[in-house]
Design a protein around this motif. Structure first.
Motif, mmCIF file in Angstrom:
data_model
loop_
_atom_site.group_PDB
_atom_site.id
_atom_site.type_symbol
_atom_site.label_atom_id
_atom_site.label_comp_id
_atom_site.label_asym_id
_atom_site.label_seq_id
_atom_site.Cartn_x
_atom_site.Cartn_y
_atom_site.Cartn_z
ATOM 1 N N CYS A 88 5.500 9.360 -9.468
ATOM 2 C CA CYS A 88 4.974 9.114 -10.828
ATOM 3 C C CYS A 88 6.086 8.606 -11.715
ATOM 4 O O CYS A 88 7.098 9.131 -11.832
ATOM 5 N N LYS A 89 5.750 7.701 -12.401
ATOM 6 C CA LYS A 89 6.822 7.036 -13.607
ATOM 7 C C LYS A 89 6.317 7.078 -14.963
ATOM 8 O O LYS A 89 5.208 6.791 -15.419
ATOM 9 N N ARG A 90 7.364 7.554 -16.044
ATOM 10 C CA ARG A 90 7.015 7.859 -17.166
ATOM 11 C C ARG A 90 6.682 6.453 -18.148
ATOM 12 O O ARG A 90 5.840 6.314 -18.676
ATOM 13 N N THR A 112 0.826 -1.323 0.123
ATOM 14 C CA THR A 112 -0.099 0.063 0.005
ATOM 15 C C THR A 112 0.905 1.250 -0.056
ATOM 16 O O THR A 112 0.302 2.385 -0.316
ATOM 17 N N LYS A 113 2.176 1.202 0.320
ATOM 18 C CA LYS A 113 3.190 2.220 0.044
ATOM 19 C C LYS A 113 3.016 2.652 -1.498
ATOM 20 O O LYS A 113 3.419 3.897 -1.832
ATOM 21 N N ALA A 114 3.034 1.551 -2.306
ATOM 22 C CA ALA A 114 3.262 1.823 -3.807
ATOM 23 C C ALA A 114 1.706 1.900 -4.133
ATOM 24 O O ALA A 114 1.489 2.814 -5.256
ATOM 25 N N LEU A 139 0.496 1.317 -17.573
ATOM 26 C CA LEU A 139 0.764 1.876 -16.263
ATOM 27 C C LEU A 139 1.670 2.976 -16.319
ATOM 28 O O LEU A 139 1.812 3.803 -15.266
ATOM 29 N N ASN A 140 1.997 3.264 -17.583
ATOM 30 C CA ASN A 140 3.129 4.461 -17.885
ATOM 31 C C ASN A 140 2.146 5.777 -17.319
ATOM 32 O O ASN A 140 0.918 5.851 -17.857
ATOM 33 N N GLY A 141 3.011 6.517 -16.669
ATOM 34 C CA GLY A 141 2.245 7.866 -16.424
ATOM 35 C C GLY A 141 1.633 7.852 -15.247
ATOM 36 O O GLY A 141 1.366 9.080 -14.651
ATOM 37 N N PHE A 151 8.298 -0.628 -15.701
ATOM 38 C CA PHE A 151 8.548 -2.026 -15.980
ATOM 39 C C PHE A 151 8.749 -2.866 -14.678
ATOM 40 O O PHE A 151 8.509 -2.272 -13.433
ATOM 41 N N GLY A 152 8.940 -4.170 -14.705
ATOM 42 C CA GLY A 152 9.095 -5.000 -13.400
ATOM 43 C C GLY A 152 10.004 -4.423 -12.459
ATOM 44 O O GLY A 152 9.644 -4.678 -11.171
ATOM 45 N N GLY A 153 11.054 -4.017 -12.923
ATOM 46 C CA GLY A 153 11.884 -3.403 -11.930
ATOM 47 C C GLY A 153 11.756 -1.972 -11.354
ATOM 48 O O GLY A 153 12.505 -1.560 -10.392
ATOM 49 N N THR A 154 10.551 -1.240 -11.992
ATOM 50 C CA THR A 154 10.328 -0.068 -11.436
ATOM 51 C C THR A 154 9.964 -0.115 -10.193
ATOM 52 O O THR A 154 10.445 0.899 -9.183
ATOM 53 N N VAL A 155 8.725 -0.690 -9.928
ATOM 54 C CA VAL A 155 7.953 -0.564 -8.577
ATOM 55 C C VAL A 155 7.980 -1.995 -7.875
ATOM 56 O O VAL A 155 8.278 -1.928 -6.734
ATOM 57 N N ALA A 156 7.402 -2.897 -8.756
ATOM 58 C CA ALA A 156 7.384 -4.398 -8.384
ATOM 59 C C ALA A 156 8.510 -4.895 -7.498
ATOM 60 O O ALA A 156 8.307 -5.535 -6.457
#
Length: 807
Positions: A654-656, A345-347, A644-646, A659-664
């Motif tokens: 916020c992420k432009r 829930t932080k993400a 999921l972009n943006g 990918f799997g490595g970005t948040v997950a």
């Protein structure tokens, strides 16, 4: 004994008189009618069996100390008399049976008074003692538990025969049980309205307290409800309930059970003010501290083959769970569960307006124990379990899992004999220039009826090691690997390792699903599947059950969790080493998130087409966890995939591009730290020499040969051949300049021939200008990302089509 004998005389007389058609009381009467009545009474059954009451079961965490849920048919909590307020005991006796401690089951004085009053037409008066009421309600309860509606109806029928039987049973109860035992049984049994059975559940329901803390006014209110639970329900009918409460209070004062002062004070409190802290019953899991896990547990208990010990059918199991007072100890680690939910829930905040969902399951490798299972959604809004399969409350499909599918290609390739340091000739591709794998090269290996177009997220290709392809998640490299190994072999590996859709069916067997994760599965399935590698090839079905005991503490024997060795241990060791790359390699897709030298871990990122879903599935030797973060609804009405972009991800910003490595993967790393903090460091087993070296054999020398000659030599040696690109070389134009692999290859594998252009680039001396770069050579990673494939994928029910777009 005198009371019992007197009771028998009265009953005999009553029976005789009733048979003679009279309706006046008689004590010590004689005559043929009385004798006949005594005989009829003696012929009635006399032994009364008190069956255990239907009561709540308890579902607790792995420690056995923290309650998760209380499943029940009847909201009942059994407590001993010592835990029931003295005021409550007095109030119930005062209004139901003032001479309870004086009679032997039949209150002769009260019975006579009632009969006279009834005969004289002064209104109908009851004459049942508290013991008789206990008998009647117990008979009804037992009948309902047997699903015997006729017996339940007969237990409360207004007939003389039923009344006589009740009286005889009451005498037996008084002979075999103490007064305190009878009173405790009664107070735990009777219905207090508002779905509350027994005084403990009633106290919690109406006042939010335990029955041991009931005061005078509260006790009088509850005691008054029993006669007519609906009419005197204080929630539905506070006015009638208050009048009844006051009647009980007056009765207590008359009997000397409470002082006039205390009674008057209790009367001054309006009933509505007494209900301020009430805890009304809700559905079993709606009132659980872990509602999604609770719902999963209830479905698992009813439907898992392992739970046949609870009954042959789901309905029979549910009845035993709801009525049996079982203690069901789960595998859930409440501290890890709380940490998992917190990190998710932080993400992805619960109730977000961005169509974002997040879910994670943590599994113990080698046992299948579900240690945590959390999701960032509101149970009151939707009970859909994003972690579990459909039969356990989850979705029909799950979500596309992207490049996490590449793990299964590694297993199949090593099983086929590819060495750990083996290489792949990855076709060059970029987002704007995909590579097309043709039908002809897939024929017989992937059963594809059309060409398959695959992109990389940046220009990449050429000969590369398994380790590099894995760390950087190069799509065309794995496309080539799967085709060379054989789609069917990889598909078989996926099935062996537990990969399946949410409905239990196999994933689609297209090359896109097998290679780049266009298929669908749930986080629990993903975590259990990867746990196979952590457990050195042993797959265990997920289980949330640690133990089950009956209400008297007897353990119920549960069959062991279904586990099976599905991958050779040394093969799993080799894959573990390769999957450390995404976390440890300087260009790995999850680099910088975990120190594998301090505590070894392995895993794989995954992202689907249009950046629609993102994953990280990873493990240590002791824990396996899957994290999914994605679009809950995957496509618009026209079928266009959402992205999921943006979007914004809580404290991750916020992420432009996602990918799997970005948040997950970052969320996974934090969950896994919680999961392993108190565990000793365990290292993966070093791969065996057999896995390190594979079963490669030496290639025949073909450099300088014509394509036809080289092909003939290689095929004769047992290799498949494909012709690659033209390259600069001093070898004569049109001849074989080099091969991939170079000097040795997997028997039965594919060898790529690179054909000479007949041009040898000049050797430049220091200080001279650099030549124009080779446009066909692999280009360096400009963004730290891998690739993307555009192929044929599944669609429908919230799972979009397409292949993989990984980080």
């Amino acid at each position: 004994m005198l009371r019992l004998l007197t009771g028998l005389v009265v009953l005999g007389a009553l029976m005789g008189l009733l048979m003679a058609g009279l309706a006046i009381p008689a004590i010590g009467a004689g005559g043929s009618a009385t004798k006949s009545g005594v005989q009829a009474f003696n012929d009635l059954p006399s032994e009364f069996s008190v069956s255990p009451l239907a009561q709540q079961s308890r579902i607790v965490d792995a420690s056995g100390k923290k309650l998760i849920a209380n499943p029940y048919d009847e909201n009942r909590i059994i407590v001993p008399l010592t835990r029931i307020s003295g005021w409550m005991q007095k109030a119930q006796i005062a209004i139901e049976d003032a001479r309870f401690y004086e009679h032997g089951g039949l209150d002769v004085r009260g019975f006579t008074r009632a009969m006279v009053s009834n005969a004289q037409g002064e209104g109908v008066q009851g004459a049942s003692t508290l013991t008789q009421q206990y008998v009647k309600i117990t008979l009804q309860e037992n009948a309902l538990r047997r699903d015997d509606k006729e017996a339940a109806k007969a237990a409360v029928a207004k007939t003389y025969t039923r009344k006589l039987q009740e009286l005889k049973y009451a005498l037996d109860v008084e002979r075999n049980f103490t007064k305190d035992q009878i009173l405790a049984g009664y107070l735990n049994l009777v219905y207090y309205g508002d779905q509350a059975y027994g005084v403990e559940a009633a106290a919690q329901n109406y006042f939010g307290i335990s029955s041991s803390k009931l005061n005078l006014g509260q006790s009088a209110l509850l005691a008054g409800i029993v006669q007519q639970p609906t009419r005197y329900n204080p929630v539905l009918n506070p006015k009638d309930s208050q009048a009844r409460r006051n009647l009980v209070l007056d009765r207590m004062a008359t009997l000397g059970m409470a002082s006039t002062k205390d009674v008057n004070a209790a009367k001054k409190v309006p009933v509505a003010d007494m209900l301020g802290n009430r805890k009304p019953p809700k559905g079993t899991c709606h009132r659980s501290v872990e509602p999604f896990f609770c719902a999963y547990m209830m479905e698992y208990l009813q439907k898992s083959p392992q739970m046949a010990v609870l009954g042959k059918t789901p309905a029979e199991r549910l009845k035993n769970i709801n009525q049996g007072g079982l203690t069901i100890k789960t595998t859930l680690d409440m501290e890890l569960q709380a940490a998992t939910f917190k990190e998710l829930t932080k993400a992805v905040p619960v109730g977000n307006k961005q169509n974002l969902g997040a879910a994670s399951t943590v599994i113990e490798p080698g046992t299948g124990k579900v240690l945590a299972m959390a999701q960032a959604t509101d149970f009151s809004a939707s009970q859909l379990n994003l972690n579990a399969d459909q039969r356990y409350g989850g979705s029909q499909y799950g979500y596309q899992f992207g490049s996490t599918a590449k793990t299964y290609a590694l297993v199949a390739a090593l099983e086929a004999g590819m060495p750990l340091d083996g290489t792949i000739d990855a076709p060059s591709a970029s987002p704007d220039d995909p590579h097309s794998f043709t039908r002809s090269e897939m024929k017989g290996r992937c059963n594809s009826d059309k060409d398959w177009s695959v992109e990389n997220d940046y220009r990449s290709g050429g000969e590369m090691s398994l380790a590099q392809a894995t760390a950087e998640s190069i799509n065309t490299a794995f496309g080539q690997l799967v085709i060379d190994t054989g789609c069917n072999k990889v598909y078989d590996t996926m099935n062996r390792m537990g990969v399946h859709q949410g409905d239990g069916g196999k994933i689609d067997n297209t090359v896109a699903s097998i290679t780049l994760g266009a298929g669908v599965m749930t986080p629990m399935t993903a975590a259990a599947s990867y746990a196979t590698l952590a457990a050195r090839g042993k797959y265990c079905e997920p289980t949330p059950i640690a133990s089950i005991t009956t209400s008297n503490g007897k353990a119920i024997k549960i069959p062991p969790t279904a586990c099976k060795q599905v991958v050779r241990a040394d093969i799993a060791d080799g894959v573990n080493q390769l999957l450390m790359g995404p976390l440890s390699d300087r260009r790995g897709t999850a680099r910088g998130l975990w120190d594998v030298s301090a505590r070894p871990a392995a895993g794989k990122t995954g992202t689907t087409n249009n950046h629609n879903q993102s994953w990280f599935i990873g493990y240590t030797p002791q824990r396996s966890a899957a994290v999914w973060i994605g679009n809950v609804k995957v496509a618009r009405a026209n079928g266009q995939l959402l992205t999921l972009n943006g979007k914004c991800f809580g404290e991750y910003g916020c992420k432009r591009s996602v990918f799997g490595g970005t948040v997950a993967a970052p969320v996974w790393s934090k969950i896994m730290r919680h999961a392993t903090n108190d565990l000793p460091v365990v290292r993966f087993t070093r791969p065996s020499d057999k896995v390190l070296n594979g079963n490669y054999i030496r290639l025949p020398s073909v450099v300088g040969d014509s394509v036809e000659t080289a092909t003939s030599k290689l095929q004769a040696a047992g290799f498949k051949v494909r012709v690659g690109s033209r390259v600069d070389s001093s070898i004569r134009e049109g001849r074989v300049a080099r091969t991939s692999p170079g000097t040795r290859g997997m028997k039965g594998g594919t060898v790529t021939l690179f054909i000479s252009r007949g041009y040898q680039p000049p050797v430049f001396q220091p200080g001279t200008s650099n030549p124009e770069p080779d446009r066909d050579a692999p280009q360096p990673d400009r963004r730290g990302n891998s690739g993307r494939g555009n192929g044929n994928g599944n669609s429908g029910n919230g799972n979009g089509g397409g292949d993989e777009e990984d980080d």
